[in-house]
Design an enzyme around this catalytic site. Sequence first.
Site, short mmCIF file in Angstrom:
data_model
loop_
_atom_site.label_atom_id
_atom_site.label_comp_id
_atom_site.label_asym_id
_atom_site.label_seq_id
_atom_site.Cartn_x
_atom_site.Cartn_y
_atom_site.Cartn_z
CG HIS A 75 -3.98 5.60 -10.06
ND1 HIS A 75 -3.28 5.59 -8.88
CD2 HIS A 75 -5.08 4.84 -9.84
CE1 HIS A 75 -3.93 4.84 -7.99
NE2 HIS A 75 -5.03 4.38 -8.55
CG HIS A 77 -8.50 4.20 -9.60
ND1 HIS A 77 -7.73 3.06 -9.54
CD2 HIS A 77 -9.13 4.17 -10.81
CE1 HIS A 77 -7.90 2.36 -10.65
NE2 HIS A 77 -8.75 3.02 -11.45
CG ASP A 79 -8.65 4.90 -3.85
OD1 ASP A 79 -8.81 4.97 -5.09
OD2 ASP A 79 -7.88 4.06 -3.33
CG HIS A 80 -5.09 6.93 -5.28
ND1 HIS A 80 -3.87 6.49 -4.84
CD2 HIS A 80 -5.91 5.85 -5.27
CE1 HIS A 80 -3.94 5.19 -4.60
NE2 HIS A 80 -5.16 4.78 -4.85
CG HIS A 158 -3.52 0.62 -10.67
ND1 HIS A 158 -4.01 -0.49 -10.04
CD2 HIS A 158 -4.32 1.65 -10.28
CE1 HIS A 158 -5.07 -0.14 -9.31
NE2 HIS A 158 -5.28 1.16 -9.44
CG ASP A 229 -3.69 2.04 -6.10
OD1 ASP A 229 -3.10 2.33 -5.05
OD2 ASP A 229 -4.92 2.17 -6.26
CG HIS A 287 -3.73 1.25 -1.72
ND1 HIS A 287 -4.36 0.16 -2.29
CD2 HIS A 287 -4.36 2.32 -2.24
CE1 HIS A 287 -5.31 0.58 -3.11
NE2 HIS A 287 -5.33 1.89 -3.08
ZN LIG Z 1 -6.21 2.61 -8.14
ZN LIG Z 2 -6.32 2.98 -4.69
#
Ligand SMILES: [Zn+2]
Ligand SMILES: [Zn+2]
Length: 325
Positions: A75, A77, A79-80, A158, A229, A287
């Site tokens: 996904h 977000h 942080d990924h 998520h 996530d 995570h």
């Molecule tokens: Zn996420």
């Molecule tokens: Zn995350």
Amino acid sequence: MLQRRTAHPAVYILPMLSVTFLGTSAARPTVERNVSAMSLVREGETLLFECGEGTQRQMMRYGVSFALSEIFFTHFHADHFLGVIGLIRTLGLQARPEPMRLYGPKGAKKLLTQALQLGVERVPFEVEIEEVKPGMVLRETGKGKRETYDIHVFGTEHGGGSVGYALREHERPGRFDPDKARAAGVPEGYLWGKLQKGETVGLADGRTVSAEGIVGPKRPGRLVVFTGDTRPCAGVVDAAQGADLLIHEATFGEEEKERAKETGHSTAREAAQVALAAKARRLVLSHVSARYSISAEELVKEAREVFRETAVAKDGMTIEVPFAD
Ligand SMILES: [Zn+2]
Ligand SMILES: [Zn+2]
């Protein structure tokens, strides 16, 4: 000098499979942990799952090859995936000729295209972006067919069409019994290799010998599942049935289970329930929230009450995935 090679056609070399955690922190990096990324090495091929900010430096630090041609995103977000900007730039500086393929759920084309346009110079190699959906089986790489495994895409919970990935090896040949081959009068050599592949062989005296009885039934390959996530969900339980290794997010502990629900994440205990329901062999939690950055033992303890074979990832940790038999 060239070394003489001795042929051992009946010896089946087991391919190595391992994963290395490059970032195991949720949402933001900490002193101990970087944000999400994990490499998987199988038979000398390297795949990257997620590419949080700073991933390229983690790769150098933990000895992960830059000679990779596929990155899988669960996904978008921040942080990924923010690390893909710098990683692609560095690969460009290395005068890499090979194309790169990036996979991600709906929105991947738009977001990754924008990310790749950041920075002044044009990326000097071809980058393909493929949008994936749950149920898809990724049988081809940018270079051609995957020979001995596939990547299965499954849905996670998520928000925003997030997905997870399962690497599923094809079945392996059955166990070869040399004594039975000899007893059947098949001389050691290339005919053994044919039998091992399940073929019927012809002997010098005119007889034919089939593989049946000499080679056992086909054996399953390995299954490694990466959730990204997610809330605990049936999609992951299905995808991870009998998994040799399930890598499940565990952002929170039991005391924050309400927060996990509100934010679309899992607790360690919930991840363990998924592993149990899927009859996985091993669970690795990743995570984790910043509060568990230094020690995530509490998460392991909570998970092990449900599923014994649990460990928590830390940056730089490598896990080998052996065959079940
Ligand atoms: Zn996420
Ligand atoms: Zn995350």
